[in-house]
Scaffold this motif. Structure first.
Motif, PDB file in Angstrom:
ATOM      1  N   THR A 180      -1.655   3.408   5.115  1.00  7.93           N
ATOM      2  CA  THR A 180      -1.177   3.071   3.701  1.00  7.93           C
ATOM      3  C   THR A 180      -2.295   2.289   2.655  1.00  7.93           C
ATOM      4  OG1 THR A 180       1.409   2.093   4.796  1.00  7.93           O
ATOM      5  CG2 THR A 180       0.352   1.292   2.299  1.00  7.93           C
ATOM      6  N   LEU A 181      -2.686   2.817   1.350  1.00 10.30           N
ATOM      7  CA  LEU A 181      -3.536   2.978   0.526  1.00 10.30           C
ATOM      8  C   LEU A 181      -3.523   1.607   0.221  1.00 10.30           C
ATOM      9  CD1 LEU A 181      -3.795   6.169  -1.513  1.00 10.30           C
ATOM     10  CD2 LEU A 181      -4.862   5.410   0.765  1.00 10.30           C
ATOM     11  N   GLY A 182      -4.192   0.662  -0.272  1.00 14.52           N
ATOM     12  CA  GLY A 182      -4.525  -0.657  -0.936  1.00 14.52           C
ATOM     13  C   GLY A 182      -4.530  -0.540  -2.176  1.00 14.52           C
ATOM     14  N   PRO A 183      -4.072  -1.758  -3.247  1.00 14.82           N
ATOM     15  CA  PRO A 183      -4.215  -1.357  -4.428  1.00 14.82           C
ATOM     16  C   PRO A 183      -5.579  -1.116  -5.308  1.00 14.82           C
ATOM     17  CG  PRO A 183      -3.942  -3.426  -3.487  1.00 14.82           C
ATOM     18  CD  PRO A 183      -4.184  -2.987  -2.201  1.00 14.82           C
ATOM     19  N   LEU A 184      -6.465  -1.120  -4.685  1.00 13.81           N
ATOM     20  CA  LEU A 184      -7.658  -0.823  -4.912  1.00 13.81           C
ATOM     21  C   LEU A 184      -8.078   1.494  -4.684  1.00 13.81           C
ATOM     22  CD1 LEU A 184     -10.942  -0.569  -6.170  1.00 13.81           C
ATOM     23  CD2 LEU A 184     -11.697  -1.258  -4.086  1.00 13.81           C
ATOM     24  N   GLY A 185      -7.423   0.461  -3.433  1.00 18.80           N
ATOM     25  CA  GLY A 185      -7.265   2.918  -2.834  1.00 18.80           C
ATOM     26  C   GLY A 185      -6.184   3.767  -3.828  1.00 18.80           C
ATOM     27  N   THR A 209      -4.639  18.065   5.071  1.00 19.05           N
ATOM     28  CA  THR A 209      -4.224  17.453   4.289  1.00 19.05           C
ATOM     29  C   THR A 209      -3.445  16.499   4.528  1.00 19.05           C
ATOM     30  OG1 THR A 209      -4.589  19.003   2.763  1.00 19.05           O
ATOM     31  CG2 THR A 209      -3.340  16.992   2.206  1.00 19.05           C
ATOM     32  N   ALA A 210      -3.196  15.078   4.100  1.00 24.32           N
ATOM     33  CA  ALA A 210      -2.594  14.405   4.824  1.00 24.32           C
ATOM     34  C   ALA A 210      -1.758  13.004   3.358  1.00 24.32           C
ATOM     35  CB  ALA A 210      -3.165  13.109   5.510  1.00 24.32           C
ATOM     36  N   ARG A 211      -0.474  13.178   3.956  1.00 27.39           N
ATOM     37  CA  ARG A 211       0.942  12.827   2.696  1.00 27.39           C
ATOM     38  C   ARG A 211       0.734  11.347   3.681  1.00 27.39           C
ATOM     39  NH1 ARG A 211       6.769  12.140   2.370  1.00 27.39           N
ATOM     40  NH2 ARG A 211       6.830  12.141   0.105  1.00 27.39           N
ATOM     41  N   VAL A 212      -0.453   9.987   2.545  1.00 21.75           N
ATOM     42  CA  VAL A 212       0.134   8.108   2.806  1.00 21.75           C
ATOM     43  C   VAL A 212       0.980   8.071   2.143  1.00 21.75           C
ATOM     44  CG1 VAL A 212      -2.465   9.310   4.108  1.00 21.75           C
ATOM     45  CG2 VAL A 212      -1.556   8.224   1.720  1.00 21.75           C
ATOM     46  N   HIS A 213       1.348   7.178   1.833  1.00 27.38           N
ATOM     47  CA  HIS A 213       1.638   5.467   1.276  1.00 27.38           C
ATOM     48  C   HIS A 213       0.387   5.006   0.439  1.00 27.38           C
ATOM     49  CE1 HIS A 213       4.750   5.854   4.313  1.00 27.38           C
ATOM     50  NE2 HIS A 213       4.570   6.332   5.244  1.00 27.38           N
ATOM     51  N   THR A 214       1.485   4.724  -0.606  1.00 31.60           N
ATOM     52  CA  THR A 214       0.643   4.331  -1.320  1.00 31.60           C
ATOM     53  C   THR A 214       0.962   2.876  -1.710  1.00 31.60           C
ATOM     54  OG1 THR A 214       1.645   4.666  -3.499  1.00 31.60           O
ATOM     55  CG2 THR A 214       0.224   6.362  -2.825  1.00 31.60           C
ATOM     56  N   SER A 215       0.443   2.002  -2.918  1.00 34.95           N
ATOM     57  CA  SER A 215       0.527   0.827  -2.946  1.00 34.95           C
ATOM     58  C   SER A 215       1.985  -0.109  -3.874  1.00 34.95           C
ATOM     59  CB  SER A 215      -0.843  -0.030  -3.565  1.00 34.95           C
ATOM     60  OG  SER A 215      -1.029  -0.210  -2.718  1.00 34.95           O
TER      61      SER A 215
END
Length: 363
Positions: free
Chosen positions: A181-186, A235-241
């Motif tokens: 999961t990408l954080g706010p900055l990410g 390639t990866a499908r990740v969660h975001t903030s």
């Protein structure tokens, strides 16, 4: 931005401090050559969180004007693609400025990164749920074992009935991206076609190393997720903030397309390293004037209730006498005095005094 607008006396400004949502988001000035990035493919900016903006700014019909100096600094940060380092006493609206910029420029939902003493750079970039992934892999392997145990009994399945073996073949192992999961900055550094607004709140409360750790990311507009770099998949499908949103990350590397509007707040509790301050534009916010306070109250409540001027005068007097007060206290006091049947004298006066107490005294 047209050539005519650029040659006008204030044509270089795109932010005017009105806080009004535009019918069409304005075009931002082109970044300088040393602040251009090549992330892709371009992603659209998510819609704004209207409720969060309303809590911070009010309904938006009436908003206070910032001073011309503050507006110029914000526009310089937008033009140069540099973070804003906002200092000032608590409760003067430092973090609110991020929502003001986002609403006026149509930059979507504000990403918030609230800093505490334990916060590290990785917390803002991404999180890897290693435990959850290990449990998912164990469950997947257990499922394979159960399918294998059924194979002898299912050796000759009837026509039209799926065998355990074919079911097992269709069961895929857990994908690494599901546990990133990408954080706010990410998230802010994803390749959006318009910049995201990132609020880094109270950086002065961080560990001493965090400002220096931020330097590389703020300078290069990119970062790597080591777990994805080592993964076999390209390639990866990740969660975001952003709730319910996902992003594609290629080769484990994220690079922005438009550098985000980074609003960093500080209560002035510590000094930051010179290398960090060099990469930011400083903006000192002072306590609002009486007229600005009245406009803020009217902006949040939609009206100016009877007795608001008196409460604002008391609030200003206490701030000028050296007390520590927040705009929230004033809003609470005005709201209480307009409640049906509430009397601001006698015992009611004691309640108003409590709401407007000096926060520096600890009670």
């Amino acid at each position: 931005m047209t050539a005519q607008e650029q040659t006008a006396p204030d044509g270089w400004r795109v932010f005017h401090g009105t806080g009004s949502a535009p019918a069409t988001p304005p075009d931002l000035p082109q970044p300088p050559p040393w602040r251009r990035f090549r992330g892709g493919p371009a992603r659209p900016v998510p819609s704004a969180d209207a409720e969060a903006a309303s809590r911070r700014l009010g309904p938006g019909h009436i908003t206070p004007q910032l001073g011309s100096e503050e507006i110029d600094v914000v526009n310089a940060a937008l033009l140069l693609r540099r973070p804003l380092l906002i200092t000032g006493p608590p409760g003067v609206g430092k973090s609110t400025l991020a929502y003001l910029i986002s609403r006026e420029l149509g930059l979507g939902r504000v990403l918030e990164w609230n800093i505490v003493s334990r916060t590290a750079l990785r917390d803002g970039l991404y999180a890897h749920d290693a435990m959850g992934r290990a449990q998912a892999i164990a469950a997947w392997r257990a499922g394979l074992g159960q399918a294998s145990a059924l194979e002898p009994a299912e050796a000759a399945p009837a026509e039209g009935v799926n065998s355990a073996l074919s079911s097992r073949d269709r069961q895929l192992p857990p994908v690494l991206g599901d546990f990133i999961t990408l954080g706010p900055l990410g998230t802010a550094l994803l390749p959006y076609d318009r910049p995201r607004v990132l609020l880094v709140d109270e950086l002065d409360k961080s560990d001493i190393d965090l400002p220096n750790d931020l330097l590389h990311v703020l300078e290069n507009g990119s970062y790597e997720v080591p777990e994805l770099v080592r993964d076999a998949a390209d390639t990866a499908r990740v969660h975001t903030s952003d709730p319910g949103e996902h992003a594609e990350v290629r080769d484990g590397r994220v690079e922005c397309r438009e550098f985000p509007v980074v609003v960093i707040t500080s209560n002035g509790e510590r000094e930051f390293p010179a290398a960090f301050r060099r990469r930011c534009l400083p903006l000192e916010m002072r306590t609002p004037t009486r007229e600005q306070l009245l406009a803020m109250v009217e902006g949040h409540l939609g009206v100016r209730p009877e007795g608001t001027e008196d409460l604002v005068d008391v609030f200003v007097q206490r701030v000028q006498s050296g007390g520590t007060h927040s705009l929230d206290q004033l809003l609470n006091a005005v709201q209480m005095t307009t409640a049906g049947g509430f009397q601001a004298d006698g015992d009611g006066r004691k309640l108003v005094e409590m709401l407007l107490r000096d926060l520096a005294k600890g009670r």
